[in-house]
Design a protein around this motif. Structure first.
Motif, PDB file in Angstrom:
ATOM      1  N   GLY A  25       0.820  -1.206   0.000  1.00  0.00           N
ATOM      2  CA  GLY A  25       0.000   0.000   0.000  1.00  0.00           C
ATOM      3  C   GLY A  25       0.855   1.257   0.000  1.00  0.00           C
ATOM      4  N   TYR A  26       1.972   1.243   0.759  1.00  0.00           N
ATOM      5  CA  TYR A  26       2.895   2.376   0.748  1.00  0.00           C
ATOM      6  C   TYR A  26       3.426   2.613  -0.663  1.00  0.00           C
ATOM      7  CZ  TYR A  26       3.337   3.094   5.801  1.00  0.00           C
ATOM      8  OH  TYR A  26       3.084   3.412   7.112  1.00  0.00           O
ATOM      9  N   MET A  27       3.848   1.531  -1.309  1.00  0.00           N
ATOM     10  CA  MET A  27       4.415   1.662  -2.659  1.00  0.00           C
ATOM     11  C   MET A  27       3.385   2.213  -3.634  1.00  0.00           C
ATOM     12  SD  MET A  27       6.248  -2.074  -2.682  1.00  0.00           S
ATOM     13  CE  MET A  27       6.933  -2.715  -1.156  1.00  0.00           C
ATOM     14  N   MET A  28       2.166   1.693  -3.556  1.00  0.00           N
ATOM     15  CA  MET A  28       1.110   2.139  -4.458  1.00  0.00           C
ATOM     16  C   MET A  28       0.764   3.609  -4.221  1.00  0.00           C
ATOM     17  SD  MET A  28       0.112  -0.076  -6.654  1.00  0.00           S
ATOM     18  CE  MET A  28      -0.080  -1.815  -7.028  1.00  0.00           C
ATOM     19  N   THR A  29       0.807   4.039  -2.980  1.00  0.00           N
ATOM     20  CA  THR A  29       0.500   5.439  -2.675  1.00  0.00           C
ATOM     21  C   THR A  29       1.525   6.366  -3.318  1.00  0.00           C
ATOM     22  OG1 THR A  29      -0.422   4.724  -0.550  1.00  0.00           O
ATOM     23  CG2 THR A  29      -0.011   7.067  -0.832  1.00  0.00           C
ATOM     24  N   ALA A  30       2.801   5.965  -3.253  1.00  0.00           N
ATOM     25  CA  ALA A  30       3.844   6.778  -3.884  1.00  0.00           C
ATOM     26  C   ALA A  30       3.635   6.847  -5.395  1.00  0.00           C
ATOM     27  CB  ALA A  30       5.219   6.196  -3.567  1.00  0.00           C
ATOM     28  N   VAL A  31       3.285   5.718  -5.995  1.00  0.00           N
ATOM     29  CA  VAL A  31       3.018   5.704  -7.434  1.00  0.00           C
ATOM     30  C   VAL A  31       1.824   6.603  -7.741  1.00  0.00           C
ATOM     31  CG1 VAL A  31       2.325   4.272  -9.397  1.00  0.00           C
ATOM     32  CG2 VAL A  31       3.981   3.394  -7.742  1.00  0.00           C
ATOM     33  N   GLY A  32       0.777   6.510  -6.920  1.00  0.00           N
ATOM     34  CA  GLY A  32      -0.411   7.337  -7.120  1.00  0.00           C
ATOM     35  C   GLY A  32      -0.143   8.815  -6.926  1.00  0.00           C
ATOM     36  N   ALA A  33       0.858   9.143  -6.115  1.00  0.00           N
ATOM     37  CA  ALA A  33       1.214  10.543  -5.909  1.00  0.00           C
ATOM     38  C   ALA A  33       2.005  11.106  -7.078  1.00  0.00           C
ATOM     39  CB  ALA A  33       2.015  10.697  -4.622  1.00  0.00           C
ATOM     40  N   GLY A  34       2.384  10.218  -8.017  1.00  0.00           N
ATOM     41  CA  GLY A  34       3.120  10.672  -9.190  1.00  0.00           C
ATOM     42  C   GLY A  34       4.613  10.507  -9.090  1.00  0.00           C
ATOM     43  N   PHE A  35       5.083   9.803  -8.053  1.00  0.00           N
ATOM     44  CA  PHE A  35       6.521   9.589  -7.864  1.00  0.00           C
ATOM     45  C   PHE A  35       6.790   8.088  -7.771  1.00  0.00           C
ATOM     46  CE2 PHE A  35       5.524  13.742  -6.045  1.00  0.00           C
ATOM     47  CZ  PHE A  35       6.406  14.550  -6.761  1.00  0.00           C
ATOM     48  N   ALA A  36       6.787   7.440  -8.931  1.00  0.00           N
ATOM     49  CA  ALA A  36       6.961   5.992  -8.969  1.00  0.00           C
ATOM     50  C   ALA A  36       8.337   5.576  -8.464  1.00  0.00           C
ATOM     51  CB  ALA A  36       6.738   5.472 -10.391  1.00  0.00           C
ATOM     52  N   GLY A  37       9.336   6.462  -8.628  1.00  0.00           N
ATOM     53  CA  GLY A  37      10.684   6.130  -8.162  1.00  0.00           C
ATOM     54  C   GLY A  37      10.729   5.874  -6.669  1.00  0.00           C
ATOM     55  N   LEU A  87      -1.622  14.283  -1.690  1.00  0.00           N
ATOM     56  CA  LEU A  87      -2.534  13.264  -1.150  1.00  0.00           C
ATOM     57  C   LEU A  87      -2.509  13.332   0.381  1.00  0.00           C
ATOM     58  CD1 LEU A  87      -1.681  10.268  -3.528  1.00  0.00           C
ATOM     59  CD2 LEU A  87      -3.575  11.880  -3.692  1.00  0.00           C
ATOM     60  N   THR A  88      -3.169  14.321   0.928  1.00  0.00           N
ATOM     61  CA  THR A  88      -3.126  14.540   2.379  1.00  0.00           C
ATOM     62  C   THR A  88      -3.776  13.393   3.140  1.00  0.00           C
ATOM     63  OG1 THR A  88      -3.264  16.918   1.965  1.00  0.00           O
ATOM     64  CG2 THR A  88      -3.673  16.168   4.216  1.00  0.00           C
ATOM     65  N   GLY A  89      -4.954  12.938   2.666  1.00  0.00           N
ATOM     66  CA  GLY A  89      -5.644  11.836   3.337  1.00  0.00           C
ATOM     67  C   GLY A  89      -4.812  10.579   3.384  1.00  0.00           C
ATOM     68  N   PRO A  90      -4.308  10.085   2.240  1.00  0.00           N
ATOM     69  CA  PRO A  90      -3.432   8.918   2.272  1.00  0.00           C
ATOM     70  C   PRO A  90      -2.172   9.138   3.101  1.00  0.00           C
ATOM     71  CG  PRO A  90      -4.268   9.242   0.062  1.00  0.00           C
ATOM     72  CD  PRO A  90      -4.704  10.434   0.869  1.00  0.00           C
ATOM     73  N   PHE A  91      -1.654  10.371   3.137  1.00  0.00           N
ATOM     74  CA  PHE A  91      -0.461  10.646   3.946  1.00  0.00           C
ATOM     75  C   PHE A  91      -0.743  10.396   5.422  1.00  0.00           C
ATOM     76  CE2 PHE A  91       1.854  13.715   6.613  1.00  0.00           C
ATOM     77  CZ  PHE A  91       3.156  13.311   6.357  1.00  0.00           C
ATOM     78  N   VAL A  92      -1.896  10.842   5.898  1.00  0.00           N
ATOM     79  CA  VAL A  92      -2.264  10.597   7.301  1.00  0.00           C
ATOM     80  C   VAL A  92      -2.412   9.101   7.554  1.00  0.00           C
ATOM     81  CG1 VAL A  92      -4.049  10.975   9.041  1.00  0.00           C
ATOM     82  CG2 VAL A  92      -3.380  12.849   7.524  1.00  0.00           C
ATOM     83  N   MET A  93      -3.008   8.382   6.596  1.00  0.00           N
ATOM     84  CA  MET A  93      -3.143   6.935   6.749  1.00  0.00           C
ATOM     85  C   MET A  93      -1.777   6.258   6.838  1.00  0.00           C
ATOM     86  SD  MET A  93      -6.177   6.079   4.027  1.00  0.00           S
ATOM     87  CE  MET A  93      -7.672   7.064   3.963  1.00  0.00           C
ATOM     88  N   LEU A  94      -0.823   6.711   6.017  1.00  0.00           N
ATOM     89  CA  LEU A  94       0.517   6.117   6.050  1.00  0.00           C
ATOM     90  C   LEU A  94       1.217   6.415   7.370  1.00  0.00           C
ATOM     91  CD1 LEU A  94       1.933   6.715   2.444  1.00  0.00           C
ATOM     92  CD2 LEU A  94       0.588   4.817   3.328  1.00  0.00           C
ATOM     93  N   LEU A  95       1.005   7.602   7.914  1.00  0.00           N
ATOM     94  CA  LEU A  95       1.613   7.929   9.210  1.00  0.00           C
ATOM     95  C   LEU A  95       1.066   7.019  10.311  1.00  0.00           C
ATOM     96  CD1 LEU A  95       2.002  11.798   9.672  1.00  0.00           C
ATOM     97  CD2 LEU A  95       3.780  10.046   9.530  1.00  0.00           C
TER      98      LEU A  95
END
Length: 361
Positions: free
Chosen positions: A63-75, A155-163
């Motif tokens: 889920g962390y990896m997918m969130t980064a990809v969804g944020a536009g930073f696949a690297g 992606l503020t909402g997903p960022f809070v979820m990741l924290l």
């Protein structure tokens, strides 16, 4: 650690150029990633099987990896994919060594194994702190990259979820360490079973060797990025690093107070978070949802399509074919083989043609 599980992340990274053409889809990917990371972390907290803890942990990290990809930073997502593969392989193999010694997957059958298996304990702790994102480990850098990418992508909402997921990750992994290597076993039958078979202590070189290779790799990667920290594609606020580290350390501390010193009662936590715990035990009823969709939607739709095909489509075709057969059978009777019948038909036809011609004139 598991190629098929991470294939989806790899596919999205390779097709990043397509997703950049559809930012709305990327946004959905980011939210799904954040929700996955949080829900899987919660489910990992209630598992009693050591391998299930790690399995749900893998889902959470995906889920962390997918969130980064969804944020536009696949690297950033791919960076976490690589580091996660190292320390999660270490944890799974460490769990295998523990199961080999104890002959059980249940953590209640384990406890105080650090005395008997210090090498496995050390490498498992290394994998745990890397997964928890403790500084100077591989997981610390890649997880911070993911958090920074998610924030930079808006992606503020997903960022809070990741924290929150970072806190829970440190909590359930530290819980596993304390219960398996330092806690008192609830059952002794499996715990002592290994002595009679020569598996009571650390494993031999064939099993311990890969563990140490991965443990060294996890620390070397962390040391390398400490000395050569790559500049990310985005800027992160100064509060991000202490916040991320603080969440991880808070999770470790909460697990220590709950499962080692018993300052916080695990039963009290279970009571306070009873609704969430019940939902986690039932996997948030996602399996029930999928089964319900399959049974009540897909199967109902399939039955309707089957009925239409059987009684409407086939029925219309059967009626047309029956009419064709009946019509052919009726027309076949015109051919009698008698010359007088043909002459009579010719005369009737000629008479009808003459009458029609006179009427039109």
């Amino acid at each position: 650690a598991a190629t098929m599980v991470t294939a989806g992340v790899y596919l999205l990274v390779r097709t990043e150029f397509l997703f950049h053409e559809t930012p709305q889809v990327l946004h959905i990917v980011g939210w799904i990633g954040g929700i996955t990371a949080l829900l899987a972390a919660i489910m990992a907290c209630v598992q009693t099987d050591i391998k299930k803890v790690l399995a749900y942990s893998t889902v959470s990290q995906l889920g962390y990896m997918m969130t980064a990809v969804g944020a536009g930073f696949a690297g950033a997502g791919f960076f976490h994919l690589l580091t996660h593969g190292v320390f999660k392989a270490l944890l799974f193999l460490g769990a295998g060594a523990v199961i080999h010694a104890v002959h059980s997957n249940e953590m209640k059958d384990m406890g105080q194994l650090f005395r008997r298996m210090p090498q496995v304990g050390i490498v498992f702790i290394i994998g745990t702190i890397a997964l928890a994102g403790v500084p100077f480990t591989a997981g610390y850098f890649s997880k911070e990259e993911v958090l920074g990418a998610t924030l930079a992508g808006g992606l503020t909402g997903p960022f809070v979820m990741l924290l929150i997921g970072a806190f829970l990750t440190a909590f359930y992994m530290s819980k596993t360490v304390f219960l398996v290597f330092f806690g008192q076993p609830a059952a002794h039958g499996h715990h002592d079973h290994g002595h009679g078979h020569g598996h009571g202590g650390d494993p031999g070189l064939t099993m311990a060797g890969p563990l140490w290779v991965l443990a060294i790799a996890a620390t070397v990667i962390g040391g390398y990025f400490t000395l050569h920290h790559l500049e990310p594609e985005f800027t992160t606020p100064g509060w991000l690093t202490p916040t991320a580290v603080g969440m991880g350390l808070a999770g470790i501390g909460a697990a220590y107070l709950t499962y080692q010193t018993r300052t916080i009662s695990a039963d009290t936590l279970a009571t306070v978070f009873a609704p969430i715990r019940i939902a986690a035990v039932n996997k948030f009823w996602l399996d029930d949802l999928f089964v319900g969709i399959y049974r009540h939607v897909l199967l109902t739709f399939a039955r309707a399509i089957g009925w239409l095909d059987r009684y409407i489509v086939d029925g219309v075709l059967n009626v047309i074919s029956a009419w064709t057969l009946d019509g052919g059978d009726a027309l076949r009777r015109i051919q009698t083989g008698k010359v007088q019948d043909y002459v009579l038909a010719l005369g009737i036809g000629l008479l009808a043609l003459v009458l029609w011609m006179r009427g039109t004139l």
